[in-house]
Design a protein around this motif. Structure first.
Motif, PDB file in Angstrom:
ATOM      1  N   LYS A   1       2.648   3.318   2.294  1.00  0.00           N
ATOM      2  CA  LYS A   1       2.160   3.321   3.675  1.00  0.00           C
ATOM      3  C   LYS A   1       0.840   2.571   3.802  1.00  0.00           C
ATOM      4  CE  LYS A   1       0.151   7.012   5.359  1.00  0.00           C
ATOM      5  NZ  LYS A   1      -0.095   8.375   5.916  1.00  0.00           N
ATOM      6  N   TYR A   2      -0.100   2.869   2.914  1.00  0.00           N
ATOM      7  CA  TYR A   2      -1.402   2.203   2.976  1.00  0.00           C
ATOM      8  C   TYR A   2      -1.270   0.704   2.735  1.00  0.00           C
ATOM      9  CZ  TYR A   2      -3.269   6.973   2.476  1.00  0.00           C
ATOM     10  OH  TYR A   2      -3.564   8.306   2.649  1.00  0.00           O
ATOM     11  N   HIS A   3      -0.442   0.336   1.766  1.00  0.00           N
ATOM     12  CA  HIS A   3      -0.271  -1.073   1.436  1.00  0.00           C
ATOM     13  C   HIS A   3       0.387  -1.829   2.588  1.00  0.00           C
ATOM     14  CE1 HIS A   3       0.274  -4.639  -0.971  1.00  0.00           C
ATOM     15  NE2 HIS A   3       1.585  -4.585  -0.849  1.00  0.00           N
ATOM     16  N   ASP A   4       1.434  -1.239   3.160  1.00  0.00           N
ATOM     17  CA  ASP A   4       2.156  -1.902   4.253  1.00  0.00           C
ATOM     18  C   ASP A   4       1.291  -2.055   5.499  1.00  0.00           C
ATOM     19  OD1 ASP A   4       4.328  -2.080   2.620  1.00  0.00           O
ATOM     20  OD2 ASP A   4       5.479  -0.475   3.576  1.00  0.00           O
ATOM     21  N   SER A   5       0.329  -1.133   5.677  1.00  0.00           N
ATOM     22  CA  SER A   5      -0.550  -1.206   6.851  1.00  0.00           C
ATOM     23  C   SER A   5      -1.746  -2.119   6.626  1.00  0.00           C
ATOM     24  CB  SER A   5      -1.042   0.193   7.235  1.00  0.00           C
ATOM     25  OG  SER A   5      -1.892   0.727   6.229  1.00  0.00           O
TER      26      SER A   5
END
Length: 209
Positions: free
Chosen positions: A182-186
């Motif tokens: 989630k953090y990486h994709d955002s």
């Protein structure tokens, strides 16, 4: 953080964690001497499964205190992986008492408790910190909160005199946890530290258990 090192924590170990640790120890011994990987705060167990797949010659134990998280879908576990419901504060102390020596030890995206008044709730400020670093091995901590990683590195240096290099981290296309994905994709920057620690059981007096 220095207070976590200066005072022996004598809170009794909860019986349910003692029983969970006993079962985990039996499973570990039945693995036949494989190197141990400890996945602390494993959440739903996705990271435990992925680590077991990446390191098939190791035994991987994932620990989380939430029965709800551990019951969620994490994919089938390989034979070299085990999920354990236990309070890590007690589990770490029992592992040190039992002379566990994980080759790798992961803390992936722990709750950063971002308010300044919550420092003692972060692992680097918690009284159990000596047990975390006392287990030794290759410790890796990941977070999307840079100050958490910086504080952890300072605490390691204070406890062991060992420098813990830290820097940005890119999980590429194979994140270990849902949070990491989630953090990486955002587009959020991710940080980690990796340090090889000696086994130091003396950091936590054995008499406290």
């Amino acid at each position: 953080m220095a207070r976590a090192l200066a005072h022996v924590w004598r809170k009794p170990v909860a019986e349910h964690t003692r029983e969970a640790f006993k079962s985990a120890e039996q499973w570990r011994l039945a693995q036949g001497g494989r190197g141990l990987i400890l996945d602390a705060c494993c959440g739903v167990g996705m990271s435990t499964r992925k680590l077991a797949e990446r390191f098939p010659e190791h035994s991987v134990i994932g620990v989380d205190r939430s029965a709800d998280r551990l019951s969620r879908e994490h994919g089938p576990l390989p034979d070299n992986a085990l999920l354990v419901r236990a309070d890590l504060v007690d589990f770490w102390r029992l592992a040190l008492e039992a002379d566990w020596r994980p080759e790798r030890h992961y803390l992936l995206y722990p709750n950063p408790y971002p308010k300044s008044m919550q420092l003692k709730m972060r692992w680097q400020g918690h009284p159990v910190f000596p047990a975390i670093v006392g287990l030794g091995g290759r410790l890796e901590v990941r977070s999307n909160w840079r100050i958490y990683i910086e504080e952890f590195a300072i605490a390691i240096a204070q406890a062991t005199g060992t420098s813990a290099p830290l820097g940005p981290f890119d999980p590429d296309d194979d994140p270990l946890t849902h949070f990491e994905r989630k953090y990486h994709d955002s587009g959020q920057p991710l940080w980690h530290l990796v340090v090889n620690l000696d086994h130091r059981p003396g950091l936590l007096p054995r008499s406290e258990l």
